[in-house]
Design an enzyme around this catalytic site. Structure first.
Site, mmCIF file in Angstrom:
data_model
loop_
_atom_site.group_PDB
_atom_site.id
_atom_site.type_symbol
_atom_site.label_atom_id
_atom_site.label_comp_id
_atom_site.label_asym_id
_atom_site.label_seq_id
_atom_site.Cartn_x
_atom_site.Cartn_y
_atom_site.Cartn_z
ATOM 1 N N GLY A 78 0.844 -1.183 0.000
ATOM 2 C CA GLY A 78 0.000 0.000 0.000
ATOM 3 C C GLY A 78 0.874 1.225 0.000
ATOM 4 O O GLY A 78 2.075 1.132 0.271
ATOM 5 N N CYS A 96 5.492 -6.084 1.270
ATOM 6 C CA CYS A 96 5.877 -4.666 1.300
ATOM 7 C C CYS A 96 5.221 -3.945 2.489
ATOM 8 O O CYS A 96 5.521 -4.264 3.621
ATOM 9 C CB CYS A 96 5.566 -4.013 -0.040
ATOM 10 S SG CYS A 96 6.502 -2.489 -0.246
ATOM 11 N N TYR A 97 4.296 -3.028 2.263
ATOM 12 C CA TYR A 97 3.653 -2.375 3.423
ATOM 13 C C TYR A 97 3.060 -3.423 4.361
ATOM 14 O O TYR A 97 3.079 -3.254 5.582
ATOM 15 C CB TYR A 97 2.563 -1.402 2.957
ATOM 16 C CG TYR A 97 1.864 -0.741 4.127
ATOM 17 C CD1 TYR A 97 2.455 0.328 4.791
ATOM 18 C CD2 TYR A 97 0.638 -1.226 4.587
ATOM 19 C CE1 TYR A 97 1.847 0.910 5.896
ATOM 20 C CE2 TYR A 97 0.019 -0.647 5.690
ATOM 21 C CZ TYR A 97 0.628 0.419 6.347
ATOM 22 O OH TYR A 97 0.022 0.981 7.437
ATOM 23 N N HIS A 105 7.878 -7.415 -4.314
ATOM 24 C CA HIS A 105 6.528 -7.718 -4.819
ATOM 25 C C HIS A 105 6.522 -9.014 -5.644
ATOM 26 O O HIS A 105 6.872 -8.985 -6.822
ATOM 27 C CB HIS A 105 6.015 -6.555 -5.673
ATOM 28 C CG HIS A 105 5.654 -5.367 -4.861
ATOM 29 N ND1 HIS A 105 4.420 -5.231 -4.277
ATOM 30 C CD2 HIS A 105 6.375 -4.279 -4.498
ATOM 31 C CE1 HIS A 105 4.385 -4.093 -3.590
ATOM 32 N NE2 HIS A 105 5.562 -3.500 -3.709
ATOM 33 N N GLU A 159 4.034 -10.513 -6.821
ATOM 34 C CA GLU A 159 2.882 -10.599 -7.723
ATOM 35 C C GLU A 159 3.119 -9.958 -9.090
ATOM 36 O O GLU A 159 2.341 -10.159 -10.004
ATOM 37 C CB GLU A 159 1.646 -9.973 -7.052
ATOM 38 C CG GLU A 159 1.679 -8.455 -6.879
ATOM 39 C CD GLU A 159 2.446 -7.980 -5.632
ATOM 40 O OE1 GLU A 159 3.252 -8.753 -5.097
ATOM 41 O OE2 GLU A 159 2.254 -6.825 -5.226
ATOM 42 N N ASP A 161 -19.004 -10.355 -21.239
ATOM 43 C CA ASP A 161 -19.533 -10.580 -19.883
ATOM 44 C C ASP A 161 -20.986 -11.067 -19.901
ATOM 45 O O ASP A 161 -21.318 -12.080 -19.276
ATOM 46 C CB ASP A 161 -19.426 -9.313 -19.033
ATOM 47 C CG ASP A 161 -18.007 -8.767 -19.001
ATOM 48 O OD1 ASP A 161 -17.093 -9.539 -19.331
ATOM 49 O OD2 ASP A 161 -17.830 -7.587 -18.676
ATOM 50 N N LYS A 192 -11.675 -10.388 -15.293
ATOM 51 C CA LYS A 192 -11.959 -10.440 -16.733
ATOM 52 C C LYS A 192 -11.309 -11.644 -17.422
ATOM 53 O O LYS A 192 -11.937 -12.344 -18.205
ATOM 54 C CB LYS A 192 -11.456 -9.146 -17.387
ATOM 55 C CG LYS A 192 -11.855 -8.984 -18.828
ATOM 56 C CD LYS A 192 -13.221 -8.387 -18.908
ATOM 57 C CE LYS A 192 -13.675 -8.137 -20.329
ATOM 58 N NZ LYS A 192 -14.993 -7.479 -20.332
#
Ligand code: XMP
Length: 515
Positions: free
Chosen positions: A57, A84-85, A171, A173, A229, A371
């Site tokens: 964050g 991280c944060y 990170h 990710e 969608d 998505k």
């Protein structure tokens, strides 16, 4: 066993990366949920999570009002990973020390790691990672040891394997941490002990069961737009309840070339779904006569859509549920960086105006999915690539791409140019590299020369953008020969267009659509 039981919960501290963390966990075949950072420990306990990930964050733990999780999460007996944060905040809360780094570290670094009880299983001894932080842990909380370091960071990864608490300064990710997916997979499988049970196949089974339980013998109506969608939602619901689903497609005359035919072929002929196509071109074009203001166009088109849809629904008798293709990013509560949850739940474009007196409950079977997961679900359900990979298309359709007045003739011109643009993009193999490609017909004429004659005709603007989520976008760098082919074909084959421009505006300051 329910593949969505015992999820991994990602507590969101306002990082743009929280969604990426949740997706990586799902790619490891474990169901994940994103919840606000201040979710109560008792609420978390009720979910019986297998593990909790504290996201990064933008805040610093020293800021006044910096977001903190409920301290009760440390007593749940559940494995925790701070990123991280997320690691700063738990190190700080558990008695460690976090200080501003002498130098803000941003970019690629390399970790060297020691065993962390499976946490680094299979990871190269020296692995590239992505760093982005201003604070550093300077003293570990009791019971923790460093399990990885970089040149500038002594505590690049820390662990208390006994309590199954882990933290990484980098990170895992993001794509710049190439082995990051494996690290997250190790956390969920090796540390949290999650089995690999969640994928699109299992999602389909759970979703069908849940739709059947919710709907029973009642009736569902679904507005189709030709987009991915609503299409995926319709096919999934149809699998669950068959003919108790009726789809309505409002042909407003503002669709792309071949779109009404495609919807008809796929849904009626291929899937045998009850489909009511309402031809409403004249109604829409009459109402748009003389309208040039973008907002009035949008409102007119939106209002007519609701009127037509409602009239059709009334004819069908009482419908109990309205099906929508709402996705997970639309429902995640976003949190503000400075603490207090702002809890803005975005409303879905298409839900907006349906009148309350229609008295229907919403059925949103995709509201847990991202998505790209909807696309794989679409494939799983047998939808054709043409629908699964379709670029987004705005509700008001070509109405907001026909700049100036919308007439049948101008729409025809625009539709032809658009079809050539998309066709050439597909032929060049670039369709999936582009978030969205569109043509606008401008309210301008220009002089040209064709054969022996002078022309004075319409001008179109081509726009293709790359984007992650349509919030920001950049213009797509076409190879020049592709642009040349597109321009040649449009100016030669489309009657009434003698000039094509390429739009090189990013968002911001522009928007993706022109109106
Ligand atoms: P803008 O033009 O604001 O668009 O950068 C962001 C994304 O939203 C789509 N868009 C719409 N979709 N109804 C919709 O359903 C609308 O009125 C609408 N306006 C824009 C746009 O195509 C892009 O993907």
């Amino acid at each position: 066993m329910n593949p969505e039981a015992n999820p991994i919960v990602v507590l969101d501290f306002g990082a743009q990366y929280s969604k990426l963390i949740a997706r990586r966990v799902r790619e490891a075949k474990v169901f994940s949920l994103i919840l606000p950072f201040n979710t109560k420990a008792s609420d978390l306990k009720a979910l019986a999570p297998s593990g909790i990930i504290l996201s990064g964050g933008p805040a610093s733990v020293h800021e006044k009002g910096a977001p903190v999780p409920d301290p009760g999460i440390f007593d749940l007996g559940v494995p925790i990973l701070g990123i991280c944060y997320g690691v700063h905040v738990f190190a700080h809360m558990l008695g460690g020390k976090v200080e501003p780094a002498a130098k803000r570290e941003y970019g690629i670094a390399h970790i060297e790691h020691r065993d962390g009880a499976g946490f680094f299983k299979g990871i190269d001894e020296r692995a590239q990672v992505w760093m982005s932080h201003g604070d550093l842990i300077s003293k570990l909380p009791d019971g923790f040891t460093a399990i990885a370091q970089t040149e500038n960071c002594e505590y690049a990864a820390i662990a208390n394997p006994g309590r199954k608490f882990y933290g990484v300064q980098f990170h895992p990710e993001v794509v710049h941490t190439p082995q990051g997916p494996r690290i997250l997979s190790n956390f969920v499988h090796e540390v949290c002990g999650c089995p690999s049970v969640w994928d699109m196949g299992s999602f389909v089974d759970v979703a069908i069961e849940s739709i059947r339980t919710t709907v029973g013998e009642k009736k569902v109506i679904c507005g189709l737009s030709g987009g991915v969608d609503s299409s995926v939602a319709a096919v999934l619901i149809h699998r669950a309840i068959g003919d108790n689903l009726t789809c309505v497609f409002v042909d407003n005359g503002l669709m792309r070339k071949g779109e009404p035919e495609l919807v008809d072929e796929v849904f009626r002929e291929h899937f045998h779904i009850r489909l009511h196509t309402i031809p409403a071109e004249d109604l829409f074009l009459d109402a748009l006569k003389g309208v040039t203001d973008p907002e009035i166009k949008r409102k007119t088109i939106g209002r007519l859509f609701i009127e037509v849809f409602e009239a059709e629904a009334t004819k069908l008798g009482h419908m109990d549920f309205l099906a929508q293709g709402t996705l997970y990013p639309d429902v995640i509560e976003s949190v503000s960086a400075t603490g207090g949850p702002s809890a803005t739940i975005k409303s879905h474009h298409n839900v907006g105006g349906l009148p309350a007196h229609m008295n229907m409950k919403l059925l949103e079977p995709l509201r847990e999915l991202f998505k790209d997961e909807v696309r794989s679900l679409g494939k799983e359900l047998g939808l054709p690539d043409e629908i699964v990979w379709r670029h987004p298309f705005p509700g008001p359709g070509l109405g907001v791409r026909c700049i100036g007045e919308v007439t049948k003739e101008r729409l025809e011109t625009l539709r032809e140019a658009d079809a050539i643009f998309i066709d050439e993009i597909k032929k060049a193999g670039l369709y999936r590299d582009i978030w969205q490609a569109l043509v606008c017909l401008l309210p301008v004429r220009s002089v040209g020369v064709q054969g022996d004659g002078r022309t004075y005709e319409e001008v179109c603007s081509l726009r293709a953008v790359t984007s992650e989520d349509a919030m920001t976008a950049d213009w797509f760098r076409f190879p020049p020969d592709v642009l040349q082919r597109i321009s040649n074909r449009i100016c030669n084959e489309v009657r009434h267009i003698n000039r094509a421009l390429y739009d090189v505006t990013s968002k911001p300051p522009g928007t993706i659509e022109w109106e």
